[in-house]
Design a protein around this motif. Structure first.
Motif, PDB file in Angstrom:
ATOM      1  N   ALA A  56      -1.685  40.273 -34.999  1.00 25.55           N
ATOM      2  CA  ALA A  56      -2.666  40.160 -34.676  1.00 25.55           C
ATOM      3  C   ALA A  56      -3.531  38.547 -33.942  1.00 25.55           C
ATOM      4  N   SER A  57      -3.085  38.204 -33.654  1.00 25.79           N
ATOM      5  CA  SER A  57      -2.708  36.777 -33.597  1.00 25.79           C
ATOM      6  C   SER A  57      -2.988  36.807 -31.365  1.00 25.79           C
ATOM      7  N   PRO A  58      -3.454  35.769 -30.787  1.00 24.53           N
ATOM      8  CA  PRO A  58      -3.914  35.653 -28.944  1.00 24.53           C
ATOM      9  C   PRO A  58      -2.214  35.521 -28.787  1.00 24.53           C
ATOM     10  N   ARG A  59      -1.514  34.173 -29.673  1.00 26.79           N
ATOM     11  CA  ARG A  59      -0.115  33.619 -29.183  1.00 26.79           C
ATOM     12  C   ARG A  59       0.914  35.810 -29.238  1.00 26.79           C
ATOM     13  N   GLY A  60       0.637  36.036 -30.567  1.00 28.09           N
ATOM     14  CA  GLY A  60       1.385  37.501 -30.437  1.00 28.09           C
ATOM     15  C   GLY A  60       1.346  38.516 -29.252  1.00 28.09           C
ATOM     16  N   ARG A  61      -0.428  38.897 -29.471  1.00 28.59           N
ATOM     17  CA  ARG A  61      -0.485  39.396 -27.963  1.00 28.59           C
ATOM     18  C   ARG A  61      -0.012  39.682 -26.649  1.00 28.59           C
ATOM     19  N   ILE A  62      -0.107  38.112 -26.592  1.00 27.34           N
ATOM     20  CA  ILE A  62       0.612  37.546 -25.561  1.00 27.34           C
ATOM     21  C   ILE A  62       1.482  37.670 -24.708  1.00 27.34           C
ATOM     22  N   ALA A  63       2.568  37.364 -26.203  1.00 24.58           N
ATOM     23  CA  ALA A  63       3.945  37.736 -26.177  1.00 24.58           C
ATOM     24  C   ALA A  63       4.407  39.481 -26.476  1.00 24.58           C
ATOM     25  N   MET A  64       3.518  40.207 -26.464  1.00 26.32           N
ATOM     26  CA  MET A  64       3.528  41.395 -25.996  1.00 26.32           C
ATOM     27  C   MET A  64       3.611  41.954 -24.987  1.00 26.32           C
ATOM     28  N   MET A  65       2.330  41.017 -24.388  1.00 26.41           N
ATOM     29  CA  MET A  65       2.266  41.484 -23.164  1.00 26.41           C
ATOM     30  C   MET A  65       3.696  41.321 -22.095  1.00 26.41           C
ATOM     31  N   LYS A  66       3.446  39.798 -22.441  1.00 26.16           N
ATOM     32  CA  LYS A  66       5.121  39.647 -21.457  1.00 26.16           C
ATOM     33  C   LYS A  66       6.453  39.964 -21.809  1.00 26.16           C
ATOM     34  N   ALA A  67       6.410  40.909 -22.711  1.00 24.27           N
ATOM     35  CA  ALA A  67       7.574  41.039 -23.426  1.00 24.27           C
ATOM     36  C   ALA A  67       8.559  42.744 -22.956  1.00 24.27           C
ATOM     37  N   ALA A  68       6.987  43.036 -22.701  1.00 23.37           N
ATOM     38  CA  ALA A  68       6.302  44.731 -21.972  1.00 23.37           C
ATOM     39  C   ALA A  68       6.687  44.322 -20.411  1.00 23.37           C
ATOM     40  N   VAL A  69       6.242  43.407 -20.099  1.00 18.74           N
ATOM     41  CA  VAL A  69       6.274  42.630 -18.344  1.00 18.74           C
ATOM     42  C   VAL A  69       7.811  42.620 -17.961  1.00 18.74           C
ATOM     43  N   ASP A  70       8.042  41.855 -19.133  1.00 22.51           N
ATOM     44  CA  ASP A  70       9.473  41.833 -18.538  1.00 22.51           C
ATOM     45  C   ASP A  70      10.178  42.702 -18.576  1.00 22.51           C
ATOM     46  N   GLY A  71      10.132  43.942 -19.667  1.00 21.05           N
ATOM     47  CA  GLY A  71      11.135  45.173 -19.445  1.00 21.05           C
ATOM     48  C   GLY A  71      12.106  44.713 -20.881  1.00 21.05           C
ATOM     49  N   LEU A  72      11.111  43.644 -21.552  1.00 20.43           N
ATOM     50  CA  LEU A  72      12.585  43.412 -23.095  1.00 20.43           C
ATOM     51  C   LEU A  72      11.373  44.856 -24.306  1.00 20.43           C
ATOM     52  N   THR A  73      10.365  44.790 -23.873  1.00 16.44           N
ATOM     53  CA  THR A  73       9.838  46.274 -25.030  1.00 16.44           C
ATOM     54  C   THR A  73       9.002  47.114 -24.233  1.00 16.44           C
ATOM     55  N   VAL A  74       9.200  48.045 -24.523  1.00 16.74           N
ATOM     56  CA  VAL A  74       8.278  49.315 -24.384  1.00 16.74           C
ATOM     57  C   VAL A  74       6.829  49.897 -24.661  1.00 16.74           C
ATOM     58  N   ASP A  99      -5.425  25.558 -21.523  1.00 22.35           N
ATOM     59  CA  ASP A  99      -6.545  26.490 -20.670  1.00 22.35           C
ATOM     60  C   ASP A  99      -6.165  27.986 -20.254  1.00 22.35           C
ATOM     61  N   VAL A 100      -5.399  28.590 -21.190  1.00 23.45           N
ATOM     62  CA  VAL A 100      -4.318  29.599 -20.328  1.00 23.45           C
ATOM     63  C   VAL A 100      -6.302  31.356 -21.308  1.00 23.45           C
ATOM     64  N   LYS A 101      -6.115  31.483 -19.550  1.00 23.78           N
ATOM     65  CA  LYS A 101      -7.186  32.942 -20.088  1.00 23.78           C
ATOM     66  C   LYS A 101      -7.444  33.944 -20.542  1.00 23.78           C
ATOM     67  N   TYR A 102      -7.388  33.781 -21.566  1.00 23.30           N
ATOM     68  CA  TYR A 102      -6.617  34.891 -22.512  1.00 23.30           C
ATOM     69  C   TYR A 102      -7.721  36.132 -22.115  1.00 23.30           C
ATOM     70  N   GLY A 103      -8.662  35.950 -22.252  1.00 25.38           N
ATOM     71  CA  GLY A 103      -9.363  36.735 -21.586  1.00 25.38           C
ATOM     72  C   GLY A 103      -9.780  36.828 -21.077  1.00 25.38           C
ATOM     73  N   GLN A 104      -9.227  36.908 -19.754  1.00 26.31           N
ATOM     74  CA  GLN A 104      -9.014  37.589 -18.475  1.00 26.31           C
ATOM     75  C   GLN A 104      -7.371  38.852 -19.091  1.00 26.31           C
ATOM     76  N   LEU A 105      -6.565  37.801 -19.385  1.00 26.35           N
ATOM     77  CA  LEU A 105      -5.428  39.249 -20.368  1.00 26.35           C
ATOM     78  C   LEU A 105      -6.011  40.184 -21.184  1.00 26.35           C
ATOM     79  N   ILE A 106      -6.588  39.762 -21.431  1.00 22.77           N
ATOM     80  CA  ILE A 106      -6.771  40.861 -22.653  1.00 22.77           C
ATOM     81  C   ILE A 106      -7.771  42.230 -22.022  1.00 22.77           C
ATOM     82  N   GLU A 107      -8.614  42.210 -21.250  1.00 29.19           N
ATOM     83  CA  GLU A 107      -9.851  42.940 -19.989  1.00 29.19           C
ATOM     84  C   GLU A 107      -8.167  43.394 -19.439  1.00 29.19           C
ATOM     85  N   GLN A 108      -7.376  43.147 -18.758  1.00 31.33           N
ATOM     86  CA  GLN A 108      -6.710  43.421 -17.984  1.00 31.33           C
ATOM     87  C   GLN A 108      -5.833  44.446 -18.469  1.00 31.33           C
ATOM     88  N   THR A 109      -5.473  43.909 -19.616  1.00 34.13           N
ATOM     89  CA  THR A 109      -4.386  44.802 -21.208  1.00 34.13           C
ATOM     90  C   THR A 109      -4.993  46.347 -20.533  1.00 34.13           C
TER      91      THR A 109
END
Length: 454
Positions: A56-74, A99-109
Motif C-alpha cells: 500500500a506504499s508507492p515503493r510497494g506499488r512500483i515493485a508490483m508494477m515492475k514484477a508484472a512487467v518483468d513477468g515475475l508475477t501475474v 525524482d520518480v514520476k509516480y503520478g505518471q506510473l499510476i495513471e498508466q497502470t
C-alpha cells in the motif's frame, strides 16, 4: 504467447496474461527502474500510513508494477486492488530523491487496468454517462446544475430525507448528499460574461479555467476568482468554449478521453493573447500543467501543449507573485481575531508547488490569526471520486484529519480545491469539532474580506 516490445526502450518480453501485456506496452520502464527502493516515500503516503503494509506504499506499488512487467508475477485482483487503493495524491514525488514520476506510473497502470476491466452493466452505463456525456459537455453540465438546483430548492430534498429514501443509498453517498452546496445552471460566463477588465493599473492578461463540476457546484467561487484577479490588475478572459480538464478521466483510466479534452482546451485558449491560464482547483490545475506530458507523443499538439502548460498557474500563486496588492478591511476596534487554518490541496502542493502562496494571502487578511494544522500536507481522502469508490479508507483518513483540525481551534477551515472543500465539510459534519468551524474555499474567504476599488 504474444511478443510485445513496448515503448520507452524496454526489452521484449513474452506475456500470456493480457493485462501484463498492456502494462508492458504502457508503463514507462525507465521510471520503474529509477525507483531505488529507498523508502523515503513511505512516511509521505497516506495509505501506507493507515495500513503499514508495503504493497500500500508507492515503493510497494512500483515493485508490483515492475514484477508484472518483468513477468515475475501475474497482475491479479490483489494487484488491481492495491493500485485502486492509491489516492493519487502524489505526496511521494516531492519526497523522492530519484525524482520518480509516480503520478505518471499510476495513471498508466490504471489505464491498463481500465482496458481489461469487466464492469457490471450499471457501472458501465454510469461511467459512459459521466465521462462521455456529462463532464465533457457544457449543455449537459448546465442541465445537471439546473436539475440539482430544482432538487435542492423545490422541497424534494427535504421530502427525500423525511421519507427515509436516503437510507436506500450507501451510507457514504447519503452523507455526501447532505453537505452538497447549492447547485446552479448559471456558471461564471452567464454571470460575468467572457471578459472582465482589470481594476486600476493593469499588470497582465489572464484566462480563467472554470472547470466542469466547479462551475455547477461552486459558480460563486469562480465569480470571486475573477473579481480577485481583476482587483489585482488582471484583464480576465473566460472562454465559453472551454471544456472539462480531463483530470477525472485520467485518474480513472480513461486517458484517451483526457487527451481529447486537452486538445479541445488547447485549441480554445491558444486563440487568446494571454500571459496566464488560471486555475482555482488544485485537481484541475495539476492536469492542466501536465498537458505537455499528456500529449508528448502527439506530433500535432506537442508544441501547443507545451505553450499551454507553461502558462498554467494557481490563482493564489499568481496573486502573490504578479498581482497588485489586494486591500482587505481593517480590524474593527475591540473585535476579536478569527482563527483560520488550511488544508493543502495535494495536487496544488505536490504537482503545482503551490503551498506557499495561500498562506501568504491568509496572513495578509486583517483580524485573522493563522494556525498551521499538523499534517496539513497529508491528503484529506477526497482525491477526485476516491471518497465515493473507496469510502472506508477515505473515512479513516478523514477521521485523523479532523483530529488535527480540531486541535487548531480554528473557526475557518480553508482549502483550494472543491473536492477537498466537500471532504472537509463532511468531516466537520461527521466529527463535530469542539468549536464552531466553517469549511470555505480560500478564494471565497479572501473575496469576502476584500475592499473593492470600484
Amino acid at each position: 504467447m504474444a511478443s510485445t516490445t513496448g515503448k520507452f526502450g524496454k526489452p521484449a518480453i513474452e506475456h500470456s496474461n493480457p493485462l501484463a501485456r498492456t502494462l508492458l506496452e504502457k508503463l514507462d520502464y525507465d521510471q520503474l527502474t529509477n525507483c531505488m527502493r529507498c523508502g523515503f516515500c513511505l512516511p509521505a503516503c497516506p495509505t501506507f500510513h493507515e495500513t503499514g503494509m508495503e504493497p500500500a506504499s508507492p515503493r510497494g506499488r512500483i515493485a508490483m508494477m515492475k514484477a508484472a512487467v518483468d513477468g515475475l508475477t501475474v497482475p491479479d485482483q490483489q494487484f488491481k486492488d492495491q493500485m485502486n487503493l492509491c489516492l493519487g495524491c502524489r505526496a511521494c514525488e516531492p519526497a523522492c530523491p530519484a525524482d520518480v514520476k509516480y503520478g505518471q506510473l499510476i495513471e498508466q497502470t490504471k489505464e491498463a487496468i481500465a482496458e481489461h476491466a469487466h464492469y457490471t452493466a450499471p457501472v458501465k452505463i454510469l461511467r459512459n454517462t459521466l465521462f462521455k456525456k456529462v463532464f465533457p459537455k457544457r449543455g449537459s453540465l448546465k442541465l445537471l446544475g439546473g436539475t440539482l438546483a430544482l432538487y435542492q430548492k423545490s422541497g424534494l430534498k427535504k421530502m427525500a430525507r423525511a421519507s427515509g429514501m436516503m437510507r436506500l443509498f450507501p451510507k457514504h453517498l447519503a452523507e455526501m448528499e447532505s453537505i452538497m452546496p447549492p447547485a446552479s445552471s448559471k456558471g461564471v460566463v452567464e454571470r460575468l460574461g467572457t471578459f472582465y477588465p482589470a481594476q486600476g493599473e493593469k499588470v497582465g492578461t489572464a484566462a480563467m479555467f472554470r472547470g466542469c463540476i466547479m462551475d455547477v457546484m461552486f459558480a460563486g467561487t469562480n465569480v470571486n476568482t475573477v473579481e480577485l484577479l481583476s482587483a489585482a490588475g488582471f484583464d480576465v478572459h473566460i472562454p465559453d468554449a472551454q471544456v472539462c480538464c480531463g483530470a477525472l478521466h485520467a485518474h480513472s483510466g480513461e486517458i484517451n478521453d483526457a487527451r481529447a479534452l486537452a486538445k479541445a482546451n488547447i485549441e480554445v485558449f491558444k486563440k487568446l493573447d494571454i500571459n496566464y491560464i488560471v486555475s482555482n482547483a488544485g485537481g484541475c490545475g495539476a492536469l492542466l500543467v501536465e498537458y505537455d506530458h499528456l500529449l508528448m507523443q502527439d506530433d500535432h499538439y506537442r508544441e501547443d501543449a507545451k505553450w499551454f502548460a507553461e502558462r498554467v498557474i494557481d490563482v493564489s500563486t499568481l496573486l502573490v507573485a504578479k498581482g497588485n496588492p489586494l486591500r482587505f478591511a481593517e480590524q474593527a476596534a475591540g473585535q476579536e481575531e478569527v482563527k483560520v487554518t488550511y488544508q493543502d490541496s495535494c495536487h496544488l502542493r505536490n504537482v503545482m508547488k503551490g503551498a506557499h502562496a495561500p498562506r501568504v494571502l491568509m496572513k495578509k487578511v486583517a483580524n485573522t490569526e493563522y494556525i498551521e494544522m499538523v499534517d496539513a500536507d497529508r491528503c484529506c481522502g477526497s482525491a477526485g471520486i476516491y471518497n465515493v469508490v473507496q469510502p472506508e479508507m477515505a473515512g479513516d483518513i478523514l477521521a485523523h484529519k479532523m483530529e488535527h483540525a480540531n486541535n487548531t481551534q480554528a473557526s475557518y477551515m480553508l482549502t483550494s480545491n472543491p473536492g477537498c472543500l466537500l471532504q472537509m465539510k463532511l468531516g466537520i459534519e461527521k466529527h463535530q469539532p469542539q468549536q464552531t468551524m466553517r469549511a470555505m474555499h480560500l478564494v471565497d474567504f479572501l473575496r469576502e474580506r476584500m475592499i473593492s476599488s470600484k
